[in-house]
Write an enzyme that holds these catalytic residues in place. Structure first.
Site, PDB file in Angstrom:
ATOM      1  N   GLU A  90       6.805  -6.657  -4.698  1.00 36.35           N
ATOM      2  CA  GLU A  90       6.973  -5.264  -5.095  1.00 36.35           C
ATOM      3  C   GLU A  90       6.973  -4.342  -3.877  1.00 36.35           C
ATOM      4  OE1 GLU A  90       5.276  -4.824  -9.560  1.00 36.35           O
ATOM      5  OE2 GLU A  90       3.774  -4.926  -8.007  1.00 36.35           O
ATOM      6  N   CYS A 103       6.335   1.975   0.765  1.00 34.24           N
ATOM      7  CA  CYS A 103       5.089   1.222   0.778  1.00 34.24           C
ATOM      8  C   CYS A 103       5.471  -0.260   0.685  1.00 34.24           C
ATOM      9  CB  CYS A 103       4.244   1.656  -0.421  1.00 34.24           C
ATOM     10  SG  CYS A 103       2.702   0.789  -0.616  1.00 34.24           S
ATOM     11  N   CYS A 110      -2.674 -11.988  -2.249  1.00 35.33           N
ATOM     12  CA  CYS A 110      -3.640 -11.496  -1.274  1.00 35.33           C
ATOM     13  C   CYS A 110      -4.915 -12.305  -1.374  1.00 35.33           C
ATOM     14  CB  CYS A 110      -3.937 -10.020  -1.555  1.00 35.33           C
ATOM     15  SG  CYS A 110      -5.003  -9.253  -0.304  1.00 35.33           S
ATOM     16  N   CYS A 114     -10.495  -7.771  -3.404  1.00 31.99           N
ATOM     17  CA  CYS A 114     -11.162  -6.497  -3.712  1.00 31.99           C
ATOM     18  C   CYS A 114     -11.177  -6.293  -5.231  1.00 31.99           C
ATOM     19  CB  CYS A 114     -10.448  -5.330  -3.032  1.00 31.99           C
ATOM     20  SG  CYS A 114     -10.396  -5.496  -1.238  1.00 31.99           S
ATOM     21  N   CYS A 117      -8.682  -3.854  -7.191  1.00 31.70           N
ATOM     22  CA  CYS A 117      -7.255  -3.895  -6.867  1.00 31.70           C
ATOM     23  C   CYS A 117      -6.512  -4.870  -7.776  1.00 31.70           C
ATOM     24  CB  CYS A 117      -7.091  -4.310  -5.411  1.00 31.70           C
ATOM     25  SG  CYS A 117      -5.381  -4.435  -4.881  1.00 31.70           S
ATOM     26  N   GLY A 157      -0.992  -7.461  -0.263  1.00 34.15           N
ATOM     27  CA  GLY A 157      -1.348  -8.259   0.911  1.00 34.15           C
ATOM     28  C   GLY A 157      -2.216  -7.516   1.897  1.00 34.15           C
ATOM     29  N   SER A 189      -2.658  -0.504   6.977  1.00 31.24           N
ATOM     30  CA  SER A 189      -3.930  -0.355   6.268  1.00 31.24           C
ATOM     31  C   SER A 189      -4.652  -1.697   6.204  1.00 31.24           C
ATOM     32  CB  SER A 189      -3.642   0.156   4.848  1.00 31.24           C
ATOM     33  OG  SER A 189      -4.837   0.356   4.142  1.00 31.24           O
ATOM     34  N   SER A 212      -9.674   0.727   4.840  1.00 31.34           N
ATOM     35  CA  SER A 212     -10.132   0.848   3.455  1.00 31.34           C
ATOM     36  C   SER A 212     -11.647   0.707   3.453  1.00 31.34           C
ATOM     37  CB  SER A 212      -9.479  -0.240   2.595  1.00 31.34           C
ATOM     38  OG  SER A 212      -8.090  -0.054   2.588  1.00 31.34           O
ATOM     39  N   LEU A 213     -12.333   1.827   3.465  1.00 34.04           N
ATOM     40  CA  LEU A 213     -13.793   1.803   3.589  1.00 34.04           C
ATOM     41  C   LEU A 213     -14.453   1.744   2.211  1.00 34.04           C
ATOM     42  CD1 LEU A 213     -16.167   1.906   5.566  1.00 34.04           C
ATOM     43  CD2 LEU A 213     -16.050   4.405   5.487  1.00 34.04           C
ATOM     44  N   HIS A 214     -14.225   2.749   1.415  1.00 37.32           N
ATOM     45  CA  HIS A 214     -14.593   2.790  -0.004  1.00 37.32           C
ATOM     46  C   HIS A 214     -16.079   2.821  -0.340  1.00 37.32           C
ATOM     47  CE1 HIS A 214     -10.401   2.347  -0.639  1.00 37.32           C
ATOM     48  NE2 HIS A 214     -10.340   1.044  -0.552  1.00 37.32           N
ATOM     49  N   ASN A 288      -7.520   4.073  -9.338  1.00 40.20           N
ATOM     50  CA  ASN A 288      -6.710   3.745 -10.513  1.00 40.20           C
ATOM     51  C   ASN A 288      -7.344   2.587 -11.232  1.00 40.20           C
ATOM     52  OD1 ASN A 288      -4.249   5.438 -10.540  1.00 40.20           O
ATOM     53  ND2 ASN A 288      -4.080   4.643  -8.459  1.00 40.20           N
ATOM     54  N   CYS A 331      -1.583   3.508  -6.016  1.00 37.42           N
ATOM     55  CA  CYS A 331      -2.477   2.684  -5.189  1.00 37.42           C
ATOM     56  C   CYS A 331      -3.159   1.598  -5.995  1.00 37.42           C
ATOM     57  CB  CYS A 331      -3.580   3.539  -4.586  1.00 37.42           C
ATOM     58  SG  CYS A 331      -2.984   4.694  -3.393  1.00 37.42           S
TER      59      CYS A 331
HETATM   60  N1  SAH Z   1      -4.995  -4.876   2.158  1.00 42.32           N
HETATM   61  C1  SAH Z   1      -4.796  -3.584   2.726  1.00 42.32           C
HETATM   62  C2  SAH Z   1      -3.579  -2.855   2.209  1.00 42.32           C
HETATM   63  C3  SAH Z   1      -3.293  -2.879   0.728  1.00 42.32           C
HETATM   64  S1  SAH Z   1      -4.097  -1.782  -0.330  1.00 42.32           S
HETATM   65  C4  SAH Z   1      -6.053  -2.754   2.549  1.00 42.32           C
HETATM   66  O1  SAH Z   1      -6.971  -3.208   1.888  1.00 42.32           O
HETATM   67  O2  SAH Z   1      -6.133  -1.678   3.111  1.00 42.32           O
HETATM   68  C5  SAH Z   1      -3.695  -0.143   0.064  1.00 42.32           C
HETATM   69  C6  SAH Z   1      -4.804   0.824  -0.311  1.00 42.32           C
HETATM   70  O3  SAH Z   1      -4.945   0.984  -1.743  1.00 42.32           O
HETATM   71  C7  SAH Z   1      -6.163   0.372   0.197  1.00 42.32           C
HETATM   72  O4  SAH Z   1      -6.860   1.453   0.733  1.00 42.32           O
HETATM   73  C8  SAH Z   1      -6.806  -0.131  -1.067  1.00 42.32           C
HETATM   74  O5  SAH Z   1      -8.183  -0.215  -0.951  1.00 42.32           O
HETATM   75  C9  SAH Z   1      -6.324   0.877  -2.078  1.00 42.32           C
HETATM   76  N2  SAH Z   1      -6.484   0.461  -3.476  1.00 42.32           N
HETATM   77  C10 SAH Z   1      -6.457  -0.791  -3.966  1.00 42.32           C
HETATM   78  N3  SAH Z   1      -6.667  -0.784  -5.291  1.00 42.32           N
HETATM   79  C11 SAH Z   1      -6.835   0.498  -5.653  1.00 42.32           C
HETATM   80  C12 SAH Z   1      -7.070   1.144  -6.902  1.00 42.32           C
HETATM   81  N4  SAH Z   1      -7.185   0.465  -8.040  1.00 42.32           N
HETATM   82  N5  SAH Z   1      -7.165   2.487  -6.901  1.00 42.32           N
HETATM   83  C13 SAH Z   1      -7.038   3.183  -5.747  1.00 42.32           C
HETATM   84  N6  SAH Z   1      -6.807   2.631  -4.557  1.00 42.32           N
HETATM   85  C14 SAH Z   1      -6.717   1.304  -4.495  1.00 42.32           C
END
Ligand code: SAH
Length: 341
Positions: A90, A103, A110, A114, A117, A157, A189, A212-214, A288, A331
């Site tokens: 995609e 994107c 992957c 996470c 995701c 990925g 990222s 991607s800290l979160h 999301n 995202c």
């Molecule tokens: N693997 C890489 C790039 C892919 S994800 C990474 O982890 O950065 C791209 C971004 O979308 C990352 O910041 C990821 O944490 C975020 N993301 C993944 N799932 C999400 C969701 N359900 N809602 C919002 N952001 C999300």
């Protein structure tokens, strides 16, 4: 068969010389591939017929078929491309006032796992090659008849888990004789592969690094992102600080806000402490919710409060505009789709 789009200009020059051709042919081929964006070697009319035949016999053009294209009411387009081995990937096109952003996916599936995701829970199949990454941009440009100005490695990925191919793809995308997308307009990222952050710092390319800290505690981050068990927040922040020192470039931190999980004032306070004094920017993403996911979006009120707290305390933070959520293109919504041939 070798993929002609796996070669950056220098490699292509060497490859052509190795098959008994003149070096300058590489530039001609590059123009056909990335400026004219032709789909066959036969269209490369300034090459001899003999050379075109040789190329046809030995190299593929990696043209993707569009298996599916969905368009959001906000103009976002999601493509499902056939990557020619029975798998599909995609890619998303987002249209902003300042230009068009693609994107891209860097892997089929992957390994990071996470929890929030949608790419999680689908099997990891393989890395994409440099050419397979580049072809996502070529195919989108062919489809819309316009040029792409920005690229974010935020599709399916973990780009730093496919490091060499991603760097090569950036070199191809950036080449002025081809697609000519400035490295400043390319973001990579990562979920936080610490050793690769150091490698990237030493590449001397100008792309933007997003982390991607979160979360702000190891307990919280490990529960959302298993990679944190390998490289914890301390190690990650040290790598980020070193990255800034080496490159003198600002880092963008991604922070997906999930209701009652990481979105309260205590989190914001800890985040300020972690990032204080760093050359950085925070991108807040309203999370999301994915199918059967345990996390749901923070309330608008909390999102604004969180942003305001960061801004009031010296950390520049913006809320990411949500694009394409109605077609599952926002995202974290991308999933590898299985394709049976
Ligand atoms: N693997 C890489 C790039 C892919 S994800 C990474 O982890 O950065 C791209 C971004 O979308 C990352 O910041 C990821 O944490 C975020 N993301 C993944 N799932 C999400 C969701 N359900 N809602 C919002 N952001 C999300």
């Amino acid at each position: 068969m070798k993929n002609i789009k796996d070669y950056d200009l220098q490699d292509l020059q060497e490859e052509l010389v190795s098959i008994g051709e003149k070096k300058y042919r590489a530039e001609q081929i590059f123009k056909w591939l990335y400026i004219e964006k032709v789909k066959t070697f036969d269209e490369m009319t300034n090459l001899s017929i003999e050379l075109r035949e040789k190329l046809k016999d030995n190299y593929s053009m990696c043209n993707y078929n569009i298996l599916k294209k969905q368009e959001s009411s906000d103009g976002t387009k999601k493509y499902l491309f056939d990557v020619l081995d029975g798998n599909a990937i995609e890619t998303v096109l987002m249209q902003y006032h300042h230009g068009k952003t693609v994107c891209v996916s860097s892997q089929i599936g992957c390994k990071m796992g996470c929890k929030f995701c949608a790419s999680t829970g689908v099997q990891f199949i393989r890395n994409l090659s440099a050419g397979e990454i580049v072809e996502q941009i070529v195919a989108v440009e062919q489809d819309i008849g316009d040029r792409i100005s920005n690229i974010v490695f935020m599709g399916i990925g973990e780009p730093l888990d496919n490091y060499d191919n991603v760097i090569k793809a950036i070199n191809i995308l950036n080449n002025q004789k081809g697609l000519n997308i400035g490295t400043r307009h390319i973001s990579v990222s990562t979920s936080g592969l610490v050793p690769k952050i150091y490698d990237l710092a030493n590449e001397n390319i100008q792309c933007t690094l997003s982390i991607s800290l979160h979360a702000t505690t190891d307990e919280q981050r490990s529960s959302m992102m298993p990679i944190n068990n390998r490289y914890n927040i301390n190690e990650l922040m040290k790598a980020c600080k070193d990255y800034i020192k080496i490159t003198n470039k600002r880092i963008s931190f991604e922070y997906a806000l999930a209701k009652d999980n990481n979105d309260n004032l205590e989190d914001a306070k800890r985040l300020v402490k972690l990032l204080k004094g760093m050359l950085c920017h925070v991108n807040l993403i309203p999370i999301n919710k994915i199918e059967n996911g345990q996390y749901s979006k923070s309330t608008n009120e909390n999102i604004l409060k969180f942003r305001d707290y960061l801004n009031d305390n010296g950390i520049v933070a913006t809320i990411r505009r949500e694009l394409g959520s109605d077609i599952d293109a926002a995202c974290g919504q991308l999933r590898r789709k299985n394709l049976k041939k």
